[in-house]
Design a protein around this motif. Structure first.
Motif, PDB file in Angstrom:
ATOM      1  N   TYR A 115       0.793  -1.235   0.000  1.00  0.00           N
ATOM      2  CA  TYR A 115       0.000   0.000   0.000  1.00  0.00           C
ATOM      3  C   TYR A 115       0.828   1.289   0.000  1.00  0.00           C
ATOM      4  O   TYR A 115       0.401   2.279  -0.597  1.00  0.00           O
ATOM      5  CB  TYR A 115      -0.963  -0.009   1.192  1.00  0.00           C
ATOM      6  CG  TYR A 115      -0.313   0.126   2.540  1.00  0.00           C
ATOM      7  CD1 TYR A 115      -0.158   1.375   3.130  1.00  0.00           C
ATOM      8  CD2 TYR A 115       0.132  -0.989   3.247  1.00  0.00           C
ATOM      9  CE1 TYR A 115       0.444   1.506   4.369  1.00  0.00           C
ATOM     10  CE2 TYR A 115       0.733  -0.868   4.482  1.00  0.00           C
ATOM     11  CZ  TYR A 115       0.887   0.381   5.040  1.00  0.00           C
ATOM     12  OH  TYR A 115       1.480   0.510   6.252  1.00  0.00           O
ATOM     13  N   VAL A 160       1.668   2.118  -3.818  1.00  0.00           N
ATOM     14  CA  VAL A 160       0.634   1.990  -4.849  1.00  0.00           C
ATOM     15  C   VAL A 160       0.494   3.278  -5.657  1.00  0.00           C
ATOM     16  O   VAL A 160       0.422   3.250  -6.900  1.00  0.00           O
ATOM     17  CB  VAL A 160      -0.706   1.592  -4.202  1.00  0.00           C
ATOM     18  CG1 VAL A 160      -1.850   1.756  -5.197  1.00  0.00           C
ATOM     19  CG2 VAL A 160      -0.647   0.156  -3.708  1.00  0.00           C
ATOM     20  N   ASP A 161       0.478   4.413  -4.987  1.00  0.00           N
ATOM     21  CA  ASP A 161       0.297   5.680  -5.701  1.00  0.00           C
ATOM     22  C   ASP A 161       1.450   5.952  -6.661  1.00  0.00           C
ATOM     23  O   ASP A 161       1.241   6.480  -7.769  1.00  0.00           O
ATOM     24  CB  ASP A 161       0.174   6.835  -4.704  1.00  0.00           C
ATOM     25  CG  ASP A 161      -1.152   6.819  -3.965  1.00  0.00           C
ATOM     26  OD1 ASP A 161      -2.092   6.185  -4.480  1.00  0.00           O
ATOM     27  OD2 ASP A 161      -1.237   7.415  -2.881  1.00  0.00           O
ATOM     28  N   ARG A 200       0.932   3.763  -9.658  1.00  0.00           N
ATOM     29  CA  ARG A 200      -0.207   4.274 -10.432  1.00  0.00           C
ATOM     30  C   ARG A 200       0.229   5.434 -11.312  1.00  0.00           C
ATOM     31  O   ARG A 200      -0.140   5.522 -12.493  1.00  0.00           O
ATOM     32  CB  ARG A 200      -1.314   4.703  -9.470  1.00  0.00           C
ATOM     33  CG  ARG A 200      -2.525   5.337 -10.161  1.00  0.00           C
ATOM     34  CD  ARG A 200      -3.562   5.746  -9.114  1.00  0.00           C
ATOM     35  NE  ARG A 200      -4.672   6.459  -9.743  1.00  0.00           N
ATOM     36  CZ  ARG A 200      -4.655   7.750 -10.013  1.00  0.00           C
ATOM     37  NH1 ARG A 200      -3.571   8.487  -9.708  1.00  0.00           N
ATOM     38  NH2 ARG A 200      -5.695   8.333 -10.584  1.00  0.00           N
ATOM     39  N   SER A 236      -4.580  -3.699  -0.388  1.00  0.00           N
ATOM     40  CA  SER A 236      -4.656  -2.360  -0.979  1.00  0.00           C
ATOM     41  C   SER A 236      -4.143  -2.368  -2.406  1.00  0.00           C
ATOM     42  O   SER A 236      -4.709  -1.727  -3.295  1.00  0.00           O
ATOM     43  CB  SER A 236      -3.859  -1.367  -0.129  1.00  0.00           C
ATOM     44  OG  SER A 236      -4.383  -1.280   1.182  1.00  0.00           O
ATOM     45  N   ALA A 237      -3.043  -3.104  -2.644  1.00  0.00           N
ATOM     46  CA  ALA A 237      -2.498  -3.178  -3.991  1.00  0.00           C
ATOM     47  C   ALA A 237      -3.437  -3.910  -4.937  1.00  0.00           C
ATOM     48  O   ALA A 237      -3.593  -3.520  -6.103  1.00  0.00           O
ATOM     49  CB  ALA A 237      -1.131  -3.864  -3.950  1.00  0.00           C
ATOM     50  N   ARG A 258      -6.749  -4.095  -4.803  1.00  0.00           N
ATOM     51  CA  ARG A 258      -7.859  -3.211  -5.145  1.00  0.00           C
ATOM     52  C   ARG A 258      -7.406  -2.102  -6.088  1.00  0.00           C
ATOM     53  O   ARG A 258      -8.103  -1.753  -7.057  1.00  0.00           O
ATOM     54  CB  ARG A 258      -8.442  -2.622  -3.866  1.00  0.00           C
ATOM     55  CG  ARG A 258      -9.619  -1.700  -4.097  1.00  0.00           C
ATOM     56  CD  ARG A 258     -10.236  -1.300  -2.781  1.00  0.00           C
ATOM     57  NE  ARG A 258     -11.338  -0.368  -2.980  1.00  0.00           N
ATOM     58  CZ  ARG A 258     -12.098   0.103  -1.996  1.00  0.00           C
ATOM     59  NH1 ARG A 258     -11.863  -0.298  -0.746  1.00  0.00           N
ATOM     60  NH2 ARG A 258     -13.076   0.946  -2.241  1.00  0.00           N
ATOM     61  N   SER A 259      -6.207  -1.531  -5.832  1.00  0.00           N
ATOM     62  CA  SER A 259      -5.715  -0.441  -6.668  1.00  0.00           C
ATOM     63  C   SER A 259      -5.409  -0.906  -8.078  1.00  0.00           C
ATOM     64  O   SER A 259      -5.582  -0.152  -9.035  1.00  0.00           O
ATOM     65  CB  SER A 259      -4.461   0.174  -6.032  1.00  0.00           C
ATOM     66  OG  SER A 259      -4.769   0.729  -4.762  1.00  0.00           O
ATOM     67  N   ARG A 271      -6.991  -3.215  -9.807  1.00  0.00           N
ATOM     68  CA  ARG A 271      -8.249  -3.305 -10.548  1.00  0.00           C
ATOM     69  C   ARG A 271      -8.731  -1.914 -10.963  1.00  0.00           C
ATOM     70  O   ARG A 271      -9.186  -1.698 -12.093  1.00  0.00           O
ATOM     71  CB  ARG A 271      -9.316  -4.021  -9.719  1.00  0.00           C
ATOM     72  CG  ARG A 271      -8.974  -5.477  -9.403  1.00  0.00           C
ATOM     73  CD  ARG A 271     -10.118  -6.156  -8.677  1.00  0.00           C
ATOM     74  NE  ARG A 271     -11.313  -6.207  -9.529  1.00  0.00           N
ATOM     75  CZ  ARG A 271     -11.552  -7.163 -10.420  1.00  0.00           C
ATOM     76  NH1 ARG A 271     -10.677  -8.149 -10.598  1.00  0.00           N
ATOM     77  NH2 ARG A 271     -12.655  -7.148 -11.156  1.00  0.00           N
ATOM     78  N   GLU A 272      -8.647  -0.953 -10.046  1.00  0.00           N
ATOM     79  CA  GLU A 272      -9.037   0.419 -10.381  1.00  0.00           C
ATOM     80  C   GLU A 272      -8.109   1.006 -11.428  1.00  0.00           C
ATOM     81  O   GLU A 272      -8.549   1.769 -12.311  1.00  0.00           O
ATOM     82  CB  GLU A 272      -9.020   1.283  -9.116  1.00  0.00           C
ATOM     83  CG  GLU A 272     -10.053   0.858  -8.083  1.00  0.00           C
ATOM     84  CD  GLU A 272      -9.908   1.631  -6.788  1.00  0.00           C
ATOM     85  OE1 GLU A 272      -8.915   2.389  -6.672  1.00  0.00           O
ATOM     86  OE2 GLU A 272     -10.767   1.467  -5.892  1.00  0.00           O
ATOM     87  N   LEU A 273      -6.807   0.655 -11.365  1.00  0.00           N
ATOM     88  CA  LEU A 273      -5.846   1.152 -12.334  1.00  0.00           C
ATOM     89  C   LEU A 273      -6.158   0.626 -13.730  1.00  0.00           C
ATOM     90  O   LEU A 273      -6.016   1.354 -14.731  1.00  0.00           O
ATOM     91  CB  LEU A 273      -4.431   0.752 -11.907  1.00  0.00           C
ATOM     92  CG  LEU A 273      -3.276   1.261 -12.768  1.00  0.00           C
ATOM     93  CD1 LEU A 273      -3.282   2.784 -12.820  1.00  0.00           C
ATOM     94  CD2 LEU A 273      -1.951   0.751 -12.214  1.00  0.00           C
ATOM     95  N   GLU A 316      -8.808   2.753 -15.181  1.00  0.00           N
ATOM     96  CA  GLU A 316      -8.328   4.070 -15.598  1.00  0.00           C
ATOM     97  C   GLU A 316      -7.573   3.981 -16.920  1.00  0.00           C
ATOM     98  O   GLU A 316      -7.707   4.855 -17.796  1.00  0.00           O
ATOM     99  CB  GLU A 316      -7.432   4.650 -14.508  1.00  0.00           C
ATOM    100  CG  GLU A 316      -8.161   5.014 -13.224  1.00  0.00           C
ATOM    101  CD  GLU A 316      -7.251   5.719 -12.235  1.00  0.00           C
ATOM    102  OE1 GLU A 316      -6.792   6.835 -12.554  1.00  0.00           O
ATOM    103  OE2 GLU A 316      -6.998   5.155 -11.152  1.00  0.00           O
TER     104      GLU A 316
END
Length: 603
Positions: free
Chosen positions: A507, A510-511, A514, A542-543, A545-546, A548-550, A553
């Protein structure tokens, strides 16, 4: 320290070193079962095996006369080194001399007893308090060490880096030297004078006019003799005459005992002259061997009774920091003298914990492994832990017979012994080594500087914690700002942009990942972006979930996110499915980009 190490290596004979093993099993192994499918119960039974936790059950069956003679020589040599050091270390902790000897009972292959490091930490938490606080500190430290051994927490010392350890020991040496300058110069100790290193040095400089000539002359002479005896073996190198060199080496080892003995005889003689003794003496020492006394009891001071729980509350962070530092020192010394380079950390923790718990029942101060004494024991030809019996017998002899004569030990002599002993702990050269290394050493240099400075200003316990915190910044940086290699890969059927993270994906980072992926997706659309997990060693919720969202995007930017080299277990967690060109996230029916549009991806 380096010169002594060279002497020790030169004197170590190539003769056999007895390492007692049981049925071919490595006695120093980390305790892992060699059976691949062994159950947790069988591993527990193996860990708790009496033969494993009581090594004497293994080597006592093969003990012979040659081993006994070697242990006798090593034990007597170690005892002559330990007795004057133990007396001197007690003075660092602000205790009567006999308390150092009380702690010198417990020795094994790694010499465990009072050290300058433990003495200074003891002073930090018990200064100005009754001696019962010291005993409780030793008892609770032993309990914490036993608990660490039971739960296999020896790995915690790995969080203390080598530069932090160097800064900690160097600052400790300076603090001890500064504290002993007063005794060396014969200055009276001021009440409440434990204000730190700089405060102590300033106080001494301010009172230089009160220097006692007798104490100063004796102290300087003792230091000169100690340094001369330390270099005595160099007069006759081992290559010229091994026997003479070894004889001089034994005299050098006994230098502390010789200097203390000679100065004590001088003080005893001068006490019968009309002029009297021109320097301060240690004073009366409580004679006799201490009786067994359970340490979990309170103490009464000024009509106020402090219970055992009250004492532990007042000791505060010392209940954890003192055993942690003790474990660090003991495991490091055990690694240095392990015959096969492998140390059973659990065994070391249990042994150290037992030494402190049992020692506290006989009014001992906190103890740990001592590098100098362990080196002396090792180079003297020690074969088994039974050598500690002879050292303990010498200590008992000193307590039972010699304590009346401890009255005549000059304080300046003990100060000289301590200053010369801890001077070898100074490792300021590491600053030059770190400053000439690549940029990766700047974090180590910062950790060393912070730990060293804070130890001198705020105390060794705060300095150690601050140094650990700074040293952890570098490994955390790789998780907070993970590096990723980026390249364009051209295959016959597909051209894509590959991003390969170098450490892991948790986590904190992650940013950062991204940002990198979206930057690549914007600049290289319509090429698909591939995350290569070949070097990824960790993944958290956290990674997941991120990621999948990535993927969503990247899809909105007109690109496609695929994954390569993902572990099977992670595939199920990420809900991935195979395509012709890589792994992709499962999409609901009717979602765009179920498969990457090859017409846009190939060139």
């Amino acid at each position: 320290m380096v010169e002594e190490a060279e002497e020790l290596r030169a004197l170590q004979q190539p003769a056999r070193v007895t390492t007692y093993e049981d049925d071919g099993k490595d006695a120093g192994s980390g305790g892992e079962s060699t059976v691949p499918n062994a159950s947790w119960w069988s591993q527990l039974v193996d860990e708790c095996s009496p033969r494993r936790r009581l090594p004497i059950l293994t080597w006592i069956r093969r003990y012979d006369g040659e081993d006994a003679l070697s242990d006798l020589i090593a034990g007597v040599t170690l005892g002559l080194t330990m007795i004057p050091q133990s007396i001197a270390y007690a003075t660092i902790a602000g205790l009567p001399s006999q308390y150092g000897l009380y702690a010198a009972f417990m020795v094994r292959e790694v010499s465990i007893g009072p050290t300058s490091l433990m003495s200074l930490l003891t002073l930090q938490y018990t200064a100005g308090r009754p001696h019962q606080y010291v005993i409780v500190l030793a008892f609770t430290s032993g309990l914490v060490e036993l608990a660490m051994g039971a739960f296999r927490l020896g790995f915690l010392v790995c969080f203390i880096s080598v530069p932090v350890t160097s800064a900690f020991t160097s600052a400790t040496a300076l603090i001890i030297i500064g504290a002993q300058l007063g005794n060396l110069l014969g200055l009276p100790r001021l009440a409440g004078g434990d204000g730190g290193f700089f405060s102590t040095v300033w106080s001494i400089l301010h009172r230089l006019g009160q220097t006692a000539f007798g104490d100063a002359a004796l102290g300087v002479c003792c230091m000169v003799i100690l340094v001369a005896l330390q270099h005595l073996p160099k007069l006759v190198p081992a290559a010229r005459s091994r026997r003479i060199h070894r004889f001089l080496w034994y005299i050098s080892l006994a230098r502390n005992a010789l200097v203390v003995l000679l100065s004590t005889l001088l003080a005893h003689y001068l006490s019968s002259t009309p002029e009297g003794v021109p320097f301060r003496l240690s004073g009366r020492v409580e004679p006799g061997i201490p009786a067994f006394e359970w340490p979990v009891q309170g103490v009464t001071l000024n009509n106020t009774t402090a219970s055992f729980l009250d004492i532990t509350t007042e000791l505060g962070s010392g209940l954890l920091l003192v055993p942690l530092v003790a474990v660090l020192a003991n495991v490091a010394i055990a690694k240095a003298f392990a015959t096969d380079g492998v140390v059973d950390a659990t065994q070391e923790l249990i042994a150290l914990g037992l030494c402190n718990v049992i020692g506290s029942c006989f009014r001992a101060m906190p103890t740990t492994g001592a590098f100098t004494r362990s080196a002396v024991s090792h180079a003297s030809g020690v074969r088994t832990p039974l050598s500690g019996l002879y050292s303990a017998l010498l200590t008992l002899l000193a307590l039972g017979v010699l304590t009346p004569y401890f009255y005549y030990i000059p304080r300046a002599t003990l100060a000289a012994v301590l200053i010369v002993a801890v001077a070898s702990m100074l490792d300021l050269a590491i600053v030059r080594r770190l400053s000439h290394r690549p940029l990766t050493s700047l974090a180590d240099l910062a950790a060393w500087t912070v730990c060293f400075a804070v130890c001198l200003v705020r105390g060794v316990e705060v300095g150690l914690l601050c140094g650990m915190a700074v040293s952890l910044i570098e490994p955390l940086r790789h998780w907070l700002w993970p590096r990723a290699d980026r390249s364009t890969v051209r295959c016959p059927s597909l051209t894509y942009r590959r991003i390969r993270p170098n450490v892991g994906l948790l986590y904190p980072g992650v940013d950062r990942l991204r940002t990198v992926v979206l930057e690549e997706a914007r600049h290289y659309t319509p090429l698909p972006v591939v995350l290569d997990f070949e070097r990824v060693v960790a993944l958290d919720h956290s990674a997941v979930r991120s990621l999948r969202e990535l993927a969503d995007e990247v899809e909105r930017l007109g690109g496609t996110l695929m994954l390569h080299n993902v572990q099977p277990a992670w595939r199920r967690t990420l809900h991935l499915h195979d395509t012709d060109h890589g792994l992709m996230f499962h999409r609901p029916e009717g979602s765009v980009a179920q498969e990457p549009p090859l017409a846009q991806q190939t060139k």
